[in-house]
Design a protein around this motif. Structure first.
Motif, mmCIF file in Angstrom:
data_model
loop_
_atom_site.group_PDB
_atom_site.id
_atom_site.type_symbol
_atom_site.label_atom_id
_atom_site.label_comp_id
_atom_site.label_asym_id
_atom_site.label_seq_id
_atom_site.Cartn_x
_atom_site.Cartn_y
_atom_site.Cartn_z
ATOM 1 N N SER A 90 -15.383 1.800 -6.737
ATOM 2 C CA SER A 90 -13.990 1.857 -7.193
ATOM 3 C C SER A 90 -13.952 2.186 -8.681
ATOM 4 O O SER A 90 -14.750 1.647 -9.463
ATOM 5 C CB SER A 90 -13.301 0.513 -6.951
ATOM 6 O OG SER A 90 -13.251 0.216 -5.568
ATOM 7 N N PHE A 126 -9.108 5.120 -8.015
ATOM 8 C CA PHE A 126 -9.563 5.888 -6.856
ATOM 9 C C PHE A 126 -10.917 5.340 -6.404
ATOM 10 O O PHE A 126 -11.587 4.605 -7.140
ATOM 11 C CB PHE A 126 -9.664 7.390 -7.175
ATOM 12 C CG PHE A 126 -10.658 7.729 -8.249
ATOM 13 C CD1 PHE A 126 -11.981 8.038 -7.946
ATOM 14 C CD2 PHE A 126 -10.275 7.753 -9.591
ATOM 15 C CE1 PHE A 126 -12.899 8.359 -8.931
ATOM 16 C CE2 PHE A 126 -11.176 8.069 -10.591
ATOM 17 C CZ PHE A 126 -12.495 8.381 -10.260
ATOM 18 N N GLN A 127 -11.286 5.723 -5.196
ATOM 19 C CA GLN A 127 -12.575 5.296 -4.647
ATOM 20 C C GLN A 127 -13.405 6.517 -4.270
ATOM 21 O O GLN A 127 -12.871 7.536 -3.844
ATOM 22 C CB GLN A 127 -12.376 4.410 -3.411
ATOM 23 C CG GLN A 127 -11.789 3.040 -3.714
ATOM 24 C CD GLN A 127 -11.660 2.204 -2.448
ATOM 25 O OE1 GLN A 127 -11.289 2.715 -1.381
ATOM 26 N NE2 GLN A 127 -11.972 0.924 -2.550
ATOM 27 N N PHE A 133 -16.606 7.559 -1.767
ATOM 28 C CA PHE A 133 -17.447 7.086 -0.659
ATOM 29 C C PHE A 133 -18.417 8.181 -0.255
ATOM 30 O O PHE A 133 -18.275 9.348 -0.661
ATOM 31 C CB PHE A 133 -16.583 6.632 0.533
ATOM 32 C CG PHE A 133 -15.886 7.768 1.241
ATOM 33 C CD1 PHE A 133 -16.444 8.367 2.369
ATOM 34 C CD2 PHE A 133 -14.650 8.236 0.788
ATOM 35 C CE1 PHE A 133 -15.797 9.406 3.017
ATOM 36 C CE2 PHE A 133 -13.996 9.268 1.433
ATOM 37 C CZ PHE A 133 -14.570 9.854 2.542
ATOM 38 N N LYS A 163 -4.116 11.320 -3.044
ATOM 39 C CA LYS A 163 -5.155 10.540 -2.381
ATOM 40 C C LYS A 163 -5.710 9.507 -3.333
ATOM 41 O O LYS A 163 -5.570 9.630 -4.556
ATOM 42 C CB LYS A 163 -6.310 11.457 -1.922
ATOM 43 C CG LYS A 163 -5.981 12.395 -0.788
ATOM 44 C CD LYS A 163 -7.195 13.233 -0.414
ATOM 45 C CE LYS A 163 -8.383 12.386 0.035
ATOM 46 N NZ LYS A 163 -9.540 13.217 0.455
ATOM 47 N N ASN A 164 -6.365 8.508 -2.791
ATOM 48 C CA ASN A 164 -7.116 7.582 -3.635
ATOM 49 C C ASN A 164 -8.535 7.346 -3.118
ATOM 50 O O ASN A 164 -9.264 6.517 -3.655
ATOM 51 C CB ASN A 164 -6.386 6.244 -3.788
ATOM 52 C CG ASN A 164 -6.189 5.531 -2.460
ATOM 53 O OD1 ASN A 164 -6.685 5.966 -1.418
ATOM 54 N ND2 ASN A 164 -5.451 4.439 -2.497
ATOM 55 N N LYS A 165 -8.917 8.104 -2.063
ATOM 56 C CA LYS A 165 -10.289 8.034 -1.565
ATOM 57 C C LYS A 165 -10.850 9.450 -1.476
ATOM 58 O O LYS A 165 -10.212 10.348 -0.919
ATOM 59 C CB LYS A 165 -10.335 7.371 -0.181
ATOM 60 C CG LYS A 165 -10.040 5.883 -0.210
ATOM 61 C CD LYS A 165 -10.244 5.265 1.170
ATOM 62 C CE LYS A 165 -9.997 3.771 1.140
ATOM 63 N NZ LYS A 165 -10.213 3.146 2.477
#
Length: 400
Positions: free
Chosen positions: A350, A375-376, A378, A278-280
């Motif tokens: 980010s 990655f981010q 939120f 994943k990157n979020k």
């Protein structure tokens, strides 16, 4: 000078006269009224500091800041325009390529020449010759003129000579960046043994990671002056902030890659708790960074590290296996280094990851990749301002 002081630099300036045209030098020398045709350039201006015996002091700064001039003054290659320098002990220096070697002489002839400069007789250098040649390991090239050497061969011989004379003070100016990986490791081992023996070392390098891992204190030079001196982490942190701000002004991203072939970073993957790529991530989730790497040769020790930066290049957090006392494999093979961040509390935004591996002292990089992954974070609601959410409790009470 106090017997515990190895080097004392007091109010030292080095001034060069700059002329617009060569003929101006002649005009100035014969002018009956003493008219000046030159401008004074201060390579160093009113520099003062002391280095205690047994200290390892790093000297950092941009090109042209006065680092090399300072070392040349300490070693006696240059003389100060004003001020004084006192040195307590025998100095051996590895300065920029070419310093102290006659290019027309062979390697062996230069060995004896440098020994004579250091005050050793031919008989004393005869006893050291085998060790010097063994350390340099350049084969029959030692019988050839130095002008035929590659930069790596030159550094090998120069360093071998510098450490063979058993100095009280060792000065190294960027030269180790030229040698191959195996030789760098050999040099670092020698420098570490010097440090353990209580010898004084001045170490100039643009590699801040090397300075952090090897030096006790740091001097930051800027425009011919000492801008800052003190604790390694404090000074280098401020220096890196300064360098980043300079790069941002010219819109140059901070990135780079340093590798040597002994260890290679093959891939970097970011996963969640279910090992899904994943990157979020939601604020508070666990984040796993998996680094695939290959070690092709046996090493006495390996250090792995991961660093997080934000989009403004602010250094958020750097972790490594040396700090956490985790031992990595040292035998050839393919491995994974896994780092898990528990309950990631970075605020939404980010983020970018650097991954690096170093030899056991943390000075020589084996492989380093900047901004290799991102990655981010939120959130479903607005929580705070800044970079991270700190645990906190609000309360109030009425004043009496």
């Amino acid at each position: 000078m106090d017997k515990d002081i190895a080097i004392k630099v007091q109010n030292v300036s080095k001034i060069y006269k700059l002329y617009d045209k060569p003929i101006d030098r002649l005009k100035e020398s014969i002018n009956p009224f003493g008219k000046k045709y030159h401008k004074d350039f201060y390579a160093l201006k009113d520099v003062s500091f002391e280095v205690k015996k047994g200290e390892t002091v790093g000297i950092i700064g941009k090109n042209g800041s006065g680092k090399s001039t300072l070392l040349q003054l300490i070693t006696g290659v240059l003389t100060p325009t004003t001020g004084s320098i006192q040195v307590n002990g025998k100095v051996s220096a590895l300065l920029e390529l070419g310093a102290g070697f006659n290019p027309e002489l062979t390697g062996i002839e230069n060995v004896y020449l440098n020994g004579t400069i250091m005050g050793y007789s031919k008989e004393e250098m005869d006893k050291r010759l085998d060790d010097i040649l063994s350390f340099a390991d350049i084969g029959d090239y030692v019988k050839q003129p130095v002008k035929t050497y590659s930069s790596g061969m030159f550094v090998r011989l120069a360093f071998a000579v510098a450490v063979s004379v058993d100095p009280d003070i060792l000065i190294v100016d960027e030269a180790l960046a030229v040698g191959d990986m195996h030789f760098q490791l050999k040099c670092i081992d020698k420098m570490k043994s010097f440090k353990e023996d209580g010898k004084t070392i001045l170490f100039v390098s643009h590699d801040i990671y090397s300075v952090r891992n090897f030096c006790d204190h740091v001097i930051w030079m800027m425009d011919g002056k000492i801008y800052l001196r003190g604790n390694v982490l404090s000074v280098t942190d401020q220096y890196m902030d300064y360098v980043k701000s300079e790069l941002e002004q010219v819109d140059t991203p901070i990135s780079g890659e340093r590798k040597n072939g002994i260890l290679n970073i093959d891939a970097v993957t970011i996963l969640n708790d279910n090992d899904e790529e994943k990157n979020k991530f939601l604020f508070g989730e666990n984040i796993k960074v998996v680094v695939d790497y290959t070690l092709s040769e046996k090493l006495p020790g390996v250090i792995g590290g991961v660093a997080i930066f934000d989009r403004r290049n602010s250094y958020i957090c750097g972790l490594n296996t040396k700090l956490d006392e985790v031992k990595l494999p040292t035998s050839p093979g393919s491995y994974q280094l896994i780092l898990q961040y528990k309950n990631m509390n970075l605020l939404p935004g980010s983020y970018f990851i650097d991954v690096g591996f170093f030899e056991s002292s943390g000075i020589v990089p084996l492989d380093y990749k900047s901004r290799i992954a991102s990655f981010q974070i939120f959130s479903t609601h607005y929580m705070a301002e800044g970079l991270t959410l700190l645990n906190h409790i609000w309360n109030y009470k009425k004043r009496t």
